[in-house]
Design a protein around this motif. Structure first.
Motif, PDB file in Angstrom:
ATOM      1  N   LEU A   1      79.426  12.859  68.266  1.00 46.43           N
ATOM      2  CA  LEU A   1      78.948  14.031  67.526  1.00 46.43           C
ATOM      3  C   LEU A   1      78.115  14.940  68.424  1.00 46.43           C
ATOM      4  N   VAL A   2      77.271  14.331  69.245  1.00 49.50           N
ATOM      5  CA  VAL A   2      76.419  15.114  70.142  1.00 49.50           C
ATOM      6  C   VAL A   2      77.256  15.827  71.197  1.00 49.50           C
ATOM      7  N   THR A   3      78.309  15.170  71.679  1.00 52.68           N
ATOM      8  CA  THR A   3      79.130  15.757  72.755  1.00 52.68           C
ATOM      9  C   THR A   3      80.252  16.657  72.233  1.00 52.68           C
ATOM     10  N   SER A   4      80.463  16.661  70.913  1.00 50.55           N
ATOM     11  CA  SER A   4      81.598  17.406  70.344  1.00 50.55           C
ATOM     12  C   SER A   4      81.557  18.916  70.608  1.00 50.55           C
ATOM     13  N   PRO A   5      80.380  19.575  70.657  1.00 47.15           N
ATOM     14  CA  PRO A   5      80.407  21.024  70.934  1.00 47.15           C
ATOM     15  C   PRO A   5      80.819  21.362  72.357  1.00 47.15           C
ATOM     16  N   PHE A   6      80.930  20.363  73.247  1.00 49.41           N
ATOM     17  CA  PHE A   6      81.232  20.606  74.656  1.00 49.41           C
ATOM     18  C   PHE A   6      82.650  20.112  74.976  1.00 49.41           C
ATOM     19  N   SER A   7      83.115  20.492  76.147  1.00 46.99           N
ATOM     20  CA  SER A   7      84.452  20.055  76.571  1.00 46.99           C
ATOM     21  C   SER A   7      84.475  19.903  78.081  1.00 46.99           C
ATOM     22  N   GLY A   8      85.454  19.129  78.563  1.00 46.77           N
ATOM     23  CA  GLY A   8      85.629  18.962  79.998  1.00 46.77           C
ATOM     24  C   GLY A   8      84.435  18.308  80.674  1.00 46.77           C
TER      25      GLY A   8
ATOM     26  N   GLN B   1      81.414  19.403  80.980  1.00 42.86           N
ATOM     27  CA  GLN B   1      80.180  19.481  80.184  1.00 42.86           C
ATOM     28  C   GLN B   1      80.075  18.328  79.192  1.00 42.86           C
ATOM     29  N   GLU B   2      81.197  17.971  78.587  1.00 38.46           N
ATOM     30  CA  GLU B   2      81.201  16.849  77.639  1.00 38.46           C
ATOM     31  C   GLU B   2      80.828  15.545  78.338  1.00 38.46           C
ATOM     32  N   LYS B   3      81.402  15.317  79.523  1.00 37.41           N
ATOM     33  CA  LYS B   3      81.069  14.111  80.289  1.00 37.41           C
ATOM     34  C   LYS B   3      79.595  14.110  80.705  1.00 37.41           C
ATOM     35  N   LEU B   4      79.097  15.299  81.089  1.00 38.32           N
ATOM     36  CA  LEU B   4      77.694  15.407  81.492  1.00 38.32           C
ATOM     37  C   LEU B   4      76.762  15.054  80.346  1.00 38.32           C
ATOM     38  N   VAL B   5      77.012  15.622  79.159  1.00 39.49           N
ATOM     39  CA  VAL B   5      76.160  15.349  77.986  1.00 39.49           C
ATOM     40  C   VAL B   5      76.243  13.875  77.596  1.00 39.49           C
ATOM     41  N   ALA B   6      77.439  13.308  77.603  1.00 38.52           N
ATOM     42  CA  ALA B   6      77.607  11.889  77.279  1.00 38.52           C
ATOM     43  C   ALA B   6      76.852  11.008  78.272  1.00 38.52           C
ATOM     44  N   ASN B   7      76.899  11.382  79.535  1.00 35.53           N
ATOM     45  CA  ASN B   7      76.194  10.630  80.571  1.00 35.53           C
ATOM     46  C   ASN B   7      74.685  10.718  80.370  1.00 35.53           C
ATOM     47  N   ILE B   8      74.195  11.905  79.999  1.00 41.12           N
ATOM     48  CA  ILE B   8      72.759  12.088  79.746  1.00 41.12           C
ATOM     49  C   ILE B   8      72.317  11.219  78.563  1.00 41.12           C
ATOM     50  N   VAL B   9      73.095  11.256  77.475  1.00 41.67           N
ATOM     51  CA  VAL B   9      72.748  10.466  76.284  1.00 41.67           C
ATOM     52  C   VAL B   9      72.700   8.978  76.620  1.00 41.67           C
ATOM     53  N   THR B  10      73.683   8.495  77.357  1.00 38.71           N
ATOM     54  CA  THR B  10      73.730   7.070  77.738  1.00 38.71           C
ATOM     55  C   THR B  10      72.537   6.687  78.608  1.00 38.71           C
ATOM     56  N   LYS B  11      72.230   7.539  79.583  1.00 36.25           N
ATOM     57  CA  LYS B  11      71.115   7.229  80.483  1.00 36.25           C
ATOM     58  C   LYS B  11      69.766   7.336  79.776  1.00 36.25           C
ATOM     59  N   VAL B  12      69.634   8.261  78.828  1.00 38.79           N
ATOM     60  CA  VAL B  12      68.392   8.368  78.044  1.00 38.79           C
ATOM     61  C   VAL B  12      68.178   7.106  77.224  1.00 38.79           C
ATOM     62  N   GLU B  13      69.252   6.640  76.573  1.00 35.26           N
ATOM     63  CA  GLU B  13      69.144   5.391  75.793  1.00 35.26           C
ATOM     64  C   GLU B  13      68.754   4.222  76.684  1.00 35.26           C
ATOM     65  N   TYR B  14      69.363   4.144  77.872  1.00 33.41           N
ATOM     66  CA  TYR B  14      69.065   3.055  78.802  1.00 33.41           C
ATOM     67  C   TYR B  14      67.616   3.139  79.295  1.00 33.41           C
ATOM     68  N   GLY B  15      67.172   4.354  79.647  1.00 32.81           N
ATOM     69  CA  GLY B  15      65.805   4.536  80.141  1.00 32.81           C
ATOM     70  C   GLY B  15      64.768   4.212  79.085  1.00 32.81           C
ATOM     71  N   LEU B  16      65.010   4.649  77.850  1.00 34.15           N
ATOM     72  CA  LEU B  16      64.067   4.359  76.765  1.00 34.15           C
ATOM     73  C   LEU B  16      64.042   2.861  76.455  1.00 34.15           C
ATOM     74  N   GLY B  17      65.207   2.214  76.565  1.00 36.31           N
ATOM     75  CA  GLY B  17      65.255   0.761  76.362  1.00 36.31           C
ATOM     76  C   GLY B  17      64.400   0.029  77.383  1.00 36.31           C
ATOM     77  N   ARG B  18      64.470   0.463  78.631  1.00 34.54           N
ATOM     78  CA  ARG B  18      63.630  -0.138  79.680  1.00 34.54           C
ATOM     79  C   ARG B  18      62.150   0.103  79.399  1.00 34.54           C
ATOM     80  N   TRP B  19      61.821   1.293  78.887  1.00 29.37           N
ATOM     81  CA  TRP B  19      60.418   1.582  78.559  1.00 29.37           C
ATOM     82  C   TRP B  19      59.920   0.651  77.455  1.00 29.37           C
ATOM     83  N   VAL B  20      60.732   0.464  76.402  1.00 32.30           N
ATOM     84  CA  VAL B  20      60.332  -0.418  75.299  1.00 32.30           C
ATOM     85  C   VAL B  20      60.111  -1.839  75.808  1.00 32.30           C
TER      86      VAL B  20
END
Length: 343
Positions: free
Chosen positions: A171-178, A180-199
């Motif tokens: 849903l978050v990556t749906s407004p993007f394509s090509g 940009q879509e991969k970039l946003v998906a990569n950011i979301v994945t890395k944010v989740e991973y980074g926040l998990g490490r913080w917790v």
């Protein structure tokens, strides 16, 4: 020609006004829903903490709904165990302290008189402070119970986020394509991973503080060392004020035994807090989230200045998110520049 330039200038000015108005409206809207934004961000923190075990169970062919339920049950059992360990001794020690309050005041008065320390109005001052502590404890308890609905909302939202995480990413990556879509998906994945490490880093800090407090209280011979150290470990999550609140019941238990023990317990908590603030937090957080100690300290100070305790709690995860987003965007810009140079 002059008329064309004039009309062009007016058009640019008109667009600038609209952009400024929309930007101001957007900022106003974000401020208006800031509580909801904070709630969603806290839900993302819970998601980051629980996503790994949920994904692990799902990889073992356990249905995702059942995986989320099992992880939630485990969390509830741990919380129940901690509460069950803390509450009964805490209630007992509170009632014992209340019954011994006059004796404690007399002991302190006698101690001060013996050491020729002025004792004018010491009894009145102590009674005033004790009653203030009781009032603060009641107000804190009331605030906790009044926030039960908010806490339930937080966990329900986190539950559905865990259940529909892959769909949320789409849903978050749906407004993007090509790219940009991969970039946003990569950011979301890395944010989740980074926040998990913080917790996980925060939980490690709580464990270390709880163990240090337990050892110190045992060495001092303070009763109820286990529940008091559990309180210290749990309240470690609350920056600045948490260690102070955690020290109050321990100091009261020390005072119930002897005034000098109360002072020793206060000194113990002060030492633990200094070790935590100046050594543990920078070291642990720099390893788990990749931030340098000066950045962590500055982020905490800015968080306290802007939003008090909540700001201090959210400072480091927000810096983690900002670092990940900035790193990904800069990396993408560098790739674009390299591609342009090759062409």
């Amino acid at each position: 020609m002059k008329d064309e330039k004039s009309s062009l200038r007016i058009e640019i000015s008109y667009k600038t006004i609209i952009f400024t108005a929309l930007f101001a409206l957007g900022i106003w809207f974000l401020v208006l829903i800031k509580e909801i934004i904070i709630l969603v961000f806290l839900s993302v923190l819970i998601l980051s903490a629980l996503l790994k075990p949920v994904d692990w169970l799902a990889a073992k062919k356990v249905p995702r709904v059942l995986s989320v339920i099992l992880v939630y049950i485990l969390v509830i059992l741990v919380i129940g165990f901690v509460i069950g360990t803390i509450v009964p001794p805490l209630v007992k020690q509170t009632s014992e302290f209340a019954s011994k309050t006059p004796q404690i005041i007399d002991n302190i008065n006698n101690y001060l008189i013996f050491h020729q320390i002025p004792t004018q109005n010491i009894s009145g001052a102590l009674e005033s402070q004790l009653s203030q502590i009781a009032e603060n404890f009641i107000s804190i308890t009331t605030a906790i119970f009044s926030s039960i609905f908010l806490i339930l909302t937080l966990f329900v939202l986190s539950f559905y986020m865990l259940l529909e995480w892959k769909k949320l990413v789409k849903l978050v990556t749906s407004p993007f394509s090509g790219k940009q879509e991969k970039l946003v998906a990569n950011i979301v994945t890395k944010v989740e991973y980074g926040l998990g490490r913080w917790v996980r880093g925060q939980l490690l800090l709580s464990l270390i503080v709880g163990v240090m407090t337990y050892i110190g209280l045992r060495l001092l011979g303070i009763p109820f060392a286990l529940p008091l150290s559990l309180i210290a470990g749990i309240l470690e999550i609350v920056p600045i004020v948490g260690p102070i609140i955690a020290s109050i019941p321990a100091i009261l238990v020390g005072l119930a035994s002897a005034p000098i023990l109360g002072l020793a317990v206060a000194a113990l908590f002060l030492i633990v807090q200094q070790i935590e603030n100046n050594l543990l937090v920078p070291m642990v957080m720099s390893k788990v989230v990749g931030l340098q100690p000066p950045v962590i300290i500055i982020a905490l100070l800015i968080g306290v200045k802007l939003a008090g305790i909540l700001g201090a709690f959210l400072a480091i995860p927000l810096v983690v998110v900002a670092k990940i987003i900035a790193g990904e965007l800069l990396s993408e810009d560098q790739k674009f520049e390299d591609d342009m140079e090759e062409q």
